[in-house]
Design an enzyme around this catalytic site. Structure first.
Site, mmCIF file in Angstrom:
data_model
loop_
_atom_site.group_PDB
_atom_site.id
_atom_site.type_symbol
_atom_site.label_atom_id
_atom_site.label_comp_id
_atom_site.label_asym_id
_atom_site.label_seq_id
_atom_site.Cartn_x
_atom_site.Cartn_y
_atom_site.Cartn_z
ATOM 1 N N TYR A 150 -1.724 -4.395 -2.843
ATOM 2 C CA TYR A 150 -1.453 -5.267 -1.892
ATOM 3 C C TYR A 150 -0.194 -5.120 -0.636
ATOM 4 C CZ TYR A 150 0.580 -9.774 0.180
ATOM 5 O OH TYR A 150 1.238 -10.612 0.548
ATOM 6 N N LYS A 191 -0.817 -4.312 3.521
ATOM 7 C CA LYS A 191 0.569 -5.247 4.291
ATOM 8 C C LYS A 191 1.460 -4.263 5.221
ATOM 9 C CE LYS A 191 -0.166 -9.383 2.978
ATOM 10 N NZ LYS A 191 -1.268 -9.951 4.633
ATOM 11 N N SER A 240 2.277 -10.795 7.729
ATOM 12 C CA SER A 240 2.178 -9.664 7.262
ATOM 13 C C SER A 240 2.754 -9.827 5.640
ATOM 14 C CB SER A 240 2.554 -8.452 7.489
ATOM 15 O OG SER A 240 2.825 -7.485 6.382
#
Length: 280
Positions: free
Chosen positions: A150, A154, A135
């Site tokens: 983004y 994650k 991650s």
């Protein structure tokens, strides 16, 4: 002599994935590794009897299934799955198109789910295994302007991995979230960090963040990818590996800053938070 674990590593032609694969092969581990380009992967790693390079479209269930089957056919089993493939996307939420945002989720989240779904039948049958999802500290701390999508990918990866850990623990399968900080890889290079097609100039903080990542941070990251790869390999050798493994001093410090901030906010608003109980 104990059989060495068989590793399956995605996104292995560069960066942290490449470092992991090279170190594993140097230690005599059997490794299957994926990339979109098998030529780039083979060139980067070199020839080794314990190495199975695979050209895989991770967003295709069939392509992933074929890769997992090929790994089991060659090595007889899979023990450690490293979901490392992914890319960065920088842009304000208003700037990014639906297509740009969904593609980041396709690669960073749904491709990981494809690998997990295809690998788990083998791990369940063995009653053992370890799924390591790479991650980011951005999966725990979201205060990075321009990295909203983004971070969302994650955060999603962290959440599904936490749930996965409880689902597979009774079957003898371990699960680890690796949350790296900044490592000196090509993650911030043009071929790994995607920028929006539609720029809105009013987002000055986003442009400043984008410029800093592309021109100041890139090449000056504090983390050594070789040491990071070694740490991940070490985690896989532990009998009781961690669920959350933050990688790098910057990640360590950012994680504590987030926890301290949340704790302070909880206490600041505690009276209102707990006032919602049904009266006896």
């Amino acid at each position: 002599m104990e059989q060495k674990k068989v590793w399956f590593v995605t996104g292995a032609s560069k960066g942290l994935g490449l470092s992991i694969v090279k170190q594993l092969l140097a230690q005599g581990f059997p490794v299957a590794a994926t990339s979109r380009s098998i030529d780039a992967l083979s060139k980067a790693v070199g020839s080794d009897d314990n190495f199975l390079p695979l050209s895989v479209d991770l967003t295709s269930e069939k392509s992933v299934a074929d890769a997992v089957d090929a790994t089991v056919k060659k090595f007889g089993r899979i023990d450690v799955v490293v979901n490392n493939a992914g890319y960065g996307l920088v842009g304000a939420l208003e700037e990014l198109t639906d297509e740009e945002s969904r593609e980041n989720f396709n690669v960073n989240v749904f491709a990981v789910l494809n690998v997990i779904r295809k690998a788990l039948p083998h791990l369940r049958k063995q009653g053992s295994g370890h799924i390591i999802n790479i991650s980011s500290i951005a999966g725990f701390v979201g205060t990075f302007p321009g990295f909203g999508i983004y971070c969302a990918t994650k955060f999603a990866l962290d959440g599904l991995t936490e749930a996965l850990s409880e689902e597979v623990k009774p079957m003898g399968i371990h699960t680890t979230i690796v949350g790296p900080g900044y490592f000196r890889t090509n993650f911030l290079a043009a071929d790994s960090l995607v920028t929006p097609k539609n720029i809105i100039e009013e987002y000055t903080t986003v442009r400043e963040t984008q410029h800093a990542h592309q021109h100041s941070y890139n090449g000056n990251q504090a983390g050594d990818p070789e040491k990071g790869a070694a740490a991940i390999i070490r985690i896989a050798s532990e009998q009781q590996p961690p669920l959350h493994f933050f990688l790098g001093e910057d990640a360590y410090n950012l994680a504590y800053s987030k926890m301290d901030a949340v704790k302070a906010e909880l206490e600041s608003w505690k009276e209102l938070t707990v006032s919602t109980a049904v009266e006896a």
